[in-house]
Design a protein around this motif. Structure first.
Motif, PDB file in Angstrom:
ATOM      1  N   VAL A  36      20.133  39.829  47.885  1.00  0.00           N
ATOM      2  CA  VAL A  36      21.175  39.271  48.737  1.00  0.00           C
ATOM      3  C   VAL A  36      21.983  38.245  47.967  1.00  0.00           C
ATOM      4  N   GLU A  37      21.346  37.541  47.093  1.00  0.00           N
ATOM      5  CA  GLU A  37      22.066  36.542  46.301  1.00  0.00           C
ATOM      6  C   GLU A  37      23.159  37.208  45.493  1.00  0.00           C
ATOM      7  N   THR A  38      22.924  38.411  45.032  1.00  0.00           N
ATOM      8  CA  THR A  38      23.915  39.133  44.243  1.00  0.00           C
ATOM      9  C   THR A  38      25.130  39.441  45.107  1.00  0.00           C
ATOM     10  N   ASP A  39      24.914  39.737  46.396  1.00  0.00           N
ATOM     11  CA  ASP A  39      26.049  39.969  47.296  1.00  0.00           C
ATOM     12  C   ASP A  39      26.905  38.708  47.404  1.00  0.00           C
ATOM     13  N   ALA A  40      26.256  37.550  47.480  1.00  0.00           N
ATOM     14  CA  ALA A  40      26.997  36.286  47.546  1.00  0.00           C
ATOM     15  C   ALA A  40      27.767  36.065  46.253  1.00  0.00           C
ATOM     16  N   VAL A  41      27.125  36.380  45.133  1.00  0.00           N
ATOM     17  CA  VAL A  41      27.803  36.241  43.833  1.00  0.00           C
ATOM     18  C   VAL A  41      28.985  37.186  43.785  1.00  0.00           C
ATOM     19  N   LEU A  42      28.788  38.438  44.244  1.00  0.00           N
ATOM     20  CA  LEU A  42      29.886  39.412  44.264  1.00  0.00           C
ATOM     21  C   LEU A  42      31.013  38.931  45.180  1.00  0.00           C
ATOM     22  N   ALA A  43      30.676  38.346  46.313  1.00  0.00           N
ATOM     23  CA  ALA A  43      31.691  37.842  47.241  1.00  0.00           C
ATOM     24  C   ALA A  43      32.485  36.717  46.582  1.00  0.00           C
ATOM     25  N   ARG A  44      31.731  35.790  45.906  1.00  0.00           N
ATOM     26  CA  ARG A  44      32.411  34.699  45.196  1.00  0.00           C
ATOM     27  C   ARG A  44      33.292  35.264  44.084  1.00  0.00           C
ATOM     28  N   THR A  45      32.753  36.247  43.376  1.00  0.00           N
ATOM     29  CA  THR A  45      33.509  36.864  42.289  1.00  0.00           C
ATOM     30  C   THR A  45      34.751  37.540  42.843  1.00  0.00           C
ATOM     31  N   ALA A  46      34.631  38.191  44.006  1.00  0.00           N
ATOM     32  CA  ALA A  46      35.783  38.839  44.636  1.00  0.00           C
ATOM     33  C   ALA A  46      36.819  37.788  45.037  1.00  0.00           C
ATOM     34  N   GLU A  47      36.313  36.662  45.592  1.00  0.00           N
ATOM     35  CA  GLU A  47      37.232  35.580  45.955  1.00  0.00           C
ATOM     36  C   GLU A  47      37.933  35.039  44.710  1.00  0.00           C
ATOM     37  N   GLU A  48      37.134  34.796  43.659  1.00  0.00           N
ATOM     38  CA  GLU A  48      37.721  34.285  42.413  1.00  0.00           C
ATOM     39  C   GLU A  48      38.694  35.294  41.834  1.00  0.00           C
ATOM     40  N   LEU A  49      38.350  36.589  41.944  1.00  0.00           N
ATOM     41  CA  LEU A  49      39.245  37.640  41.472  1.00  0.00           C
ATOM     42  C   LEU A  49      40.550  37.611  42.258  1.00  0.00           C
ATOM     43  N   GLU A  50      40.441  37.455  43.590  1.00  0.00           N
ATOM     44  CA  GLU A  50      41.652  37.387  44.416  1.00  0.00           C
ATOM     45  C   GLU A  50      42.475  36.151  44.063  1.00  0.00           C
ATOM     46  N   LYS A  51      41.800  35.012  43.866  1.00  0.00           N
ATOM     47  CA  LYS A  51      42.500  33.794  43.454  1.00  0.00           C
ATOM     48  C   LYS A  51      43.166  34.002  42.097  1.00  0.00           C
ATOM     49  N   SER A  52      42.456  34.670  41.199  1.00  0.00           N
ATOM     50  CA  SER A  52      43.017  34.960  39.878  1.00  0.00           C
ATOM     51  C   SER A  52      44.240  35.849  40.001  1.00  0.00           C
ATOM     52  N   ARG A  53      44.151  36.841  40.914  1.00  0.00           N
ATOM     53  CA  ARG A  53      45.310  37.718  41.140  1.00  0.00           C
ATOM     54  C   ARG A  53      46.491  36.917  41.677  1.00  0.00           C
ATOM     55  N   VAL A  54      46.226  35.996  42.623  1.00  0.00           N
ATOM     56  CA  VAL A  54      47.286  35.152  43.173  1.00  0.00           C
ATOM     57  C   VAL A  54      47.877  34.287  42.060  1.00  0.00           C
ATOM     58  N   ARG A  55      46.959  33.688  41.244  1.00  0.00           N
ATOM     59  CA  ARG A  55      47.441  32.868  40.122  1.00  0.00           C
ATOM     60  C   ARG A  55      48.235  33.708  39.137  1.00  0.00           C
ATOM     61  N   LEU A  56      47.752  34.939  38.888  1.00  0.00           N
ATOM     62  CA  LEU A  56      48.454  35.837  37.975  1.00  0.00           C
ATOM     63  C   LEU A  56      49.834  36.185  38.528  1.00  0.00           C
ATOM     64  N   ALA A  57      49.887  36.470  39.836  1.00  0.00           N
ATOM     65  CA  ALA A  57      51.171  36.775  40.468  1.00  0.00           C
ATOM     66  C   ALA A  57      52.099  35.563  40.360  1.00  0.00           C
ATOM     67  N   GLN A  58      51.540  34.357  40.622  1.00  0.00           N
ATOM     68  CA  GLN A  58      52.342  33.139  40.505  1.00  0.00           C
ATOM     69  C   GLN A  58      52.788  32.932  39.059  1.00  0.00           C
ATOM     70  N   SER A  59      51.860  33.181  38.124  1.00  0.00           N
ATOM     71  CA  SER A  59      52.205  33.046  36.705  1.00  0.00           C
ATOM     72  C   SER A  59      53.299  34.038  36.324  1.00  0.00           C
ATOM     73  N   ASN A  60      53.171  35.276  36.823  1.00  0.00           N
ATOM     74  CA  ASN A  60      54.211  36.278  36.555  1.00  0.00           C
ATOM     75  C   ASN A  60      55.553  35.848  37.137  1.00  0.00           C
ATOM     76  N   LYS A  61      55.499  35.287  38.374  1.00  0.00           N
ATOM     77  CA  LYS A  61      56.727  34.792  38.999  1.00  0.00           C
ATOM     78  C   LYS A  61      57.287  33.626  38.179  1.00  0.00           C
ATOM     79  N   ASP A  62      56.422  32.694  37.782  1.00  0.00           N
ATOM     80  CA  ASP A  62      56.858  31.568  36.951  1.00  0.00           C
ATOM     81  C   ASP A  62      57.436  32.055  35.632  1.00  0.00           C
TER      82      ASP A  62
END
Length: 178
Positions: A38-64
């Motif tokens: 179950v801990e791995t699911d939490a890690v995957l969820a955090r990783t997915a969140e971080e991935l989504e944040k990274s995508r948002v940052r990447l989109a912002q970086s691309n826009k910038d």
């Protein structure tokens, strides 16, 4: 490479030489996926969140980045326009400098000509003064001659009257005597 009836072959003297037959490789059996804790699911969820944040940052970086490229392009255009204006101002400045040099040359020539005209004017003024002095002297001589002529005419008239009176008196006296 040529292929024969039995698969790839090499050619030596023009005749196909059979090569080893292709043996199919059995497919590998995928390993069994172990059950993740179950801990791995939490890690995957955090990783997915971080991935989504990274995508948002990447989109912002691309826009910038796009904004920066646009700003850079605009800056290049502004600089090109400024360079064009600077060159235009330099051309105008060069034209004005050439006109100034031409005007200076014309001014120098005009000053020389004006100096010649002033000298000529001074010479003519001196000649005029000389002629006026000669005219005044001639006028004085003429006035003196006119006065002398007037006096001589008066004297001649007086003498003519005296002679006429004397002749009339002589004629009267001859008539009375005679």
């Amino acid at each position: 490479a040529p292929t024969g009836a039995n698969g790839p072959s090499s050619v030596t003297d023009g005749r196909p030489v059979p090569t080893a037959a292709v043996v199919p490789v059995p497919a590998a059996v995928p390993p069994a996926v172990p059950e993740l804790p179950v801990e791995t699911d939490a890690v995957l969820a955090r990783t997915a969140e971080e991935l989504e944040k990274s995508r948002v940052r990447l989109a912002q970086s691309n826009k910038d980045l796009a904004d920066a490229r646009s700003s850079l392009r605009e800056e290049r255009e502004r600089r090109a326009e400024a360079d064009h204006r600077v060159r235009a101002v330099a051309r105008v400045k060069d034209d004005l400098a050439e006109k100034f040099r031409t005007a200076q040359t014309a001014r120098t020539a005009t000053e020389r000509e004006l100096g010649g005209l002033r000298s000529r004017c001074e010479e003519e003024a001196a000649l005029r003064r000389t002629l006026e002095a000669e005219l005044a002297a001639t006028a004085e001589a003429h006035a003196a001659l006119a006065d002398r002529y007037g006096r001589e005419r008066t004297t001649v008239r007086r003498q003519a009257r005296e002679l006429s009176d004397g002749a009339a008196a002589l004629a009267e006296s001859e008539r009375r005597q005679g």
